[in-house]
Design an enzyme around this catalytic site. Sequence first.
Site, PDB file in Angstrom:
ATOM      1  N   ASP A   1       0.763  -1.294   0.061  1.00 25.05           N
ATOM      2  CA  ASP A   1       0.127  -0.168   0.037  1.00 25.05           C
ATOM      3  C   ASP A   1       0.930   1.307   0.132  1.00 25.05           C
ATOM      4  O   ASP A   1       0.488   2.281   0.434  1.00 25.05           O
ATOM      5  CB  ASP A   1      -1.015  -0.032   1.216  1.00 25.05           C
ATOM      6  CG  ASP A   1      -2.110   0.823   0.811  1.00 25.05           C
ATOM      7  OD1 ASP A   1      -2.516   1.125   0.012  1.00 25.05           O
ATOM      8  OD2 ASP A   1      -2.408   1.732   2.028  1.00 25.05           O
TER       9      ASP A   1
ATOM     10  N   GLY B   1       1.611   2.718  -2.656  1.00 24.21           N
ATOM     11  CA  GLY B   1       1.511   3.721  -3.907  1.00 24.21           C
ATOM     12  C   GLY B   1       2.363   2.885  -5.275  1.00 24.21           C
ATOM     13  O   GLY B   1       2.631   3.738  -6.142  1.00 24.21           O
ATOM     14  N   LYS B   2       2.531   1.676  -5.176  1.00 22.19           N
ATOM     15  CA  LYS B   2       3.518   1.447  -6.399  1.00 22.19           C
ATOM     16  C   LYS B   2       2.673   1.549  -7.652  1.00 22.19           C
ATOM     17  O   LYS B   2       3.513   1.869  -8.771  1.00 22.19           O
ATOM     18  CB  LYS B   2       3.741  -0.223  -5.934  1.00 22.19           C
ATOM     19  CG  LYS B   2       4.684  -0.447  -5.044  1.00 22.19           C
ATOM     20  CD  LYS B   2       5.208  -1.843  -4.626  1.00 22.19           C
ATOM     21  CE  LYS B   2       3.835  -2.610  -4.278  1.00 22.19           C
ATOM     22  NZ  LYS B   2       3.151  -2.193  -2.923  1.00 22.19           N
TER      23      LYS B   2
ATOM     24  N   LYS C   1       0.587   3.671  -8.975  1.00 21.50           N
ATOM     25  CA  LYS C   1       0.764   4.916  -9.556  1.00 21.50           C
ATOM     26  C   LYS C   1       2.020   5.455  -9.976  1.00 21.50           C
ATOM     27  O   LYS C   1       2.230   6.034 -10.834  1.00 21.50           O
ATOM     28  CB  LYS C   1       0.322   5.893  -8.252  1.00 21.50           C
ATOM     29  CG  LYS C   1      -1.058   5.912  -7.606  1.00 21.50           C
ATOM     30  CD  LYS C   1      -1.120   6.810  -6.491  1.00 21.50           C
ATOM     31  CE  LYS C   1      -2.832   6.778  -5.878  1.00 21.50           C
ATOM     32  NZ  LYS C   1      -2.807   5.379  -5.190  1.00 21.50           N
TER      33      LYS C   1
ATOM     34  N   GLY D   1      -3.392  -4.686  -4.731  1.00 17.94           N
ATOM     35  CA  GLY D   1      -4.304  -3.710  -5.177  1.00 17.94           C
ATOM     36  C   GLY D   1      -3.860  -2.480  -5.685  1.00 17.94           C
ATOM     37  O   GLY D   1      -3.514  -1.726  -4.799  1.00 17.94           O
ATOM     38  N   HIS D   2      -3.539  -2.408  -6.661  1.00 14.15           N
ATOM     39  CA  HIS D   2      -2.658  -1.070  -7.434  1.00 14.15           C
ATOM     40  C   HIS D   2      -3.664  -0.241  -7.761  1.00 14.15           C
ATOM     41  O   HIS D   2      -4.455  -0.654  -9.037  1.00 14.15           O
ATOM     42  CB  HIS D   2      -1.711  -1.671  -8.369  1.00 14.15           C
ATOM     43  CG  HIS D   2      -0.482  -2.490  -7.858  1.00 14.15           C
ATOM     44  ND1 HIS D   2       0.588  -2.790  -8.386  1.00 14.15           N
ATOM     45  CD2 HIS D   2      -0.253  -2.765  -6.453  1.00 14.15           C
ATOM     46  CE1 HIS D   2       1.390  -3.439  -7.795  1.00 14.15           C
ATOM     47  NE2 HIS D   2       0.928  -3.576  -6.482  1.00 14.15           N
ATOM     48  N   THR D   3      -3.874   0.937  -7.522  1.00 11.57           N
ATOM     49  CA  THR D   3      -5.155   1.920  -7.676  1.00 11.57           C
ATOM     50  C   THR D   3      -4.396   2.851  -8.428  1.00 11.57           C
ATOM     51  O   THR D   3      -3.563   3.477  -8.199  1.00 11.57           O
ATOM     52  CB  THR D   3      -5.778   2.397  -6.367  1.00 11.57           C
ATOM     53  OG1 THR D   3      -6.333   1.198  -5.635  1.00 11.57           O
ATOM     54  CG2 THR D   3      -6.787   3.192  -6.842  1.00 11.57           C
TER      55      THR D   3
ATOM     56  N   THR E   1      -5.404 -12.788   3.868  1.00 12.84           N
ATOM     57  CA  THR E   1      -6.497 -12.510   3.159  1.00 12.84           C
ATOM     58  C   THR E   1      -6.761 -13.892   2.606  1.00 12.84           C
ATOM     59  O   THR E   1      -6.256 -14.531   1.983  1.00 12.84           O
ATOM     60  CB  THR E   1      -6.039 -11.638   1.891  1.00 12.84           C
ATOM     61  OG1 THR E   1      -5.135 -12.503   0.943  1.00 12.84           O
ATOM     62  CG2 THR E   1      -5.626 -10.167   2.437  1.00 12.84           C
TER      63      THR E   1
ATOM     64  N   ARG F   1       4.464 -29.573  -5.708  1.00 16.18           N
ATOM     65  CA  ARG F   1       4.726 -30.166  -6.897  1.00 16.18           C
ATOM     66  C   ARG F   1       3.353 -30.720  -7.506  1.00 16.18           C
ATOM     67  O   ARG F   1       3.339 -31.743  -8.333  1.00 16.18           O
ATOM     68  CB  ARG F   1       5.771 -30.906  -6.985  1.00 16.18           C
ATOM     69  CG  ARG F   1       6.972 -30.323  -6.885  1.00 16.18           C
ATOM     70  CD  ARG F   1       8.163 -31.286  -6.678  1.00 16.18           C
ATOM     71  NE  ARG F   1       7.837 -32.064  -5.224  1.00 16.18           N
ATOM     72  CZ  ARG F   1       8.715 -32.671  -4.398  1.00 16.18           C
ATOM     73  NH1 ARG F   1      10.131 -32.367  -4.684  1.00 16.18           N
ATOM     74  NH2 ARG F   1       8.375 -33.171  -3.324  1.00 16.18           N
TER      75      ARG F   1
ATOM     76  N   GLN G   1       2.659  -6.346  -3.122  1.00 15.48           N
ATOM     77  CA  GLN G   1       3.235  -6.191  -1.560  1.00 15.48           C
ATOM     78  C   GLN G   1       4.138  -5.570  -1.049  1.00 15.48           C
ATOM     79  O   GLN G   1       4.313  -4.206  -1.987  1.00 15.48           O
ATOM     80  CB  GLN G   1       3.111  -7.389  -1.036  1.00 15.48           C
ATOM     81  CG  GLN G   1       1.923  -8.338  -0.974  1.00 15.48           C
ATOM     82  CD  GLN G   1       1.773  -9.330  -2.025  1.00 15.48           C
ATOM     83  OE1 GLN G   1       2.653  -9.795  -2.430  1.00 15.48           O
ATOM     84  NE2 GLN G   1       0.458  -9.413  -2.460  1.00 15.48           N
TER      85      GLN G   1
ATOM     86  N   THR H   1       3.680 -12.667   3.401  1.00 13.73           N
ATOM     87  CA  THR H   1       2.967 -13.235   2.279  1.00 13.73           C
ATOM     88  C   THR H   1       3.751 -14.511   1.965  1.00 13.73           C
ATOM     89  O   THR H   1       4.780 -14.996   2.722  1.00 13.73           O
ATOM     90  CB  THR H   1       2.932 -12.355   1.237  1.00 13.73           C
ATOM     91  OG1 THR H   1       2.117 -12.798   0.140  1.00 13.73           O
ATOM     92  CG2 THR H   1       4.266 -11.949   0.426  1.00 13.73           C
TER      93      THR H   1
END
Length: 272
Positions: A15, A17-18, A20, A42-44, A131, A145, A229, A244
């Site tokens: 979160d 801002g990647k 953007k 979630g890249h906004t 999540t 595998r 992430q 993650t």
Amino acid sequence: MNNKVDILLGLQWGDEGKGKLVDVLTPRYDIIARFQGGPNAGHTLEFEGTKHVLHTIPSGIFHSHVTNLVGNGVVIDPVVFAKEIDALVAKQVPVRERLLISRKAHVIVPTHRLLDRASEASKGEGKIGSTPKGIGPSYMDKTGRNGLRVGDLLSADFNARYEALKQKHMHLLKGFEEHYKADAAELQTMEEEFMRGVQVIRELTIVDSEHFINKALKDGKRILAEGAQGSMLDIDFGTYPFVTSSNTVAAGACTGLGIAPNRIGEVIGIFK
């Protein structure tokens, strides 16, 4: 071959801002490539007052001169992916012309999501805040595998492979029944959506992404690897166990795209 792959990473817990920043940097590049993570990203981006949220598709998708690649290190949920494509197409973004998918990227199936829910429910107060999107179980099957990959969606025996994996998961879910019980009707609905998403992926351009990336480097193309992430969520180097399931640091781009370490150029970190 002097070209190198630049990498953009989040330096915290996501979160930052990647998305953007990738969009700002995209005019400098020919290829934007996602190398790890799944639909928990979630890249906004916002254009002319309209918000666009990208979960799997690279943030360069809005630029006509750029090829966008979902690399082998990504895990794809066909349901989320299809909805993402539908939303972009509805806004006149020619997704299919600009997007490539790695044949080796792993697929999140409906029972991965059920396992994720069950595992988290069983931890009680020890929950790690996962999540429930099936990402962890999908990476577990990858290392175990017996996961399904995008290339498997094209195989003649895909249905048999899917059923075998599903039955394995249903057996595992029985061990969680004290804390979580799968709903058969819900699973059927999830499977219907999943199969529609599978068909959407089959209609996209599927490539051997490691060959594509290395040929692009040889041809002088400029490439930006987009992380998801943040570095503090790295499975090895993050704030374990609150992390993650993939490597979010720069090294993840090597395994998530199939490039040698000496092909890494600039590493751009973003924090807030």
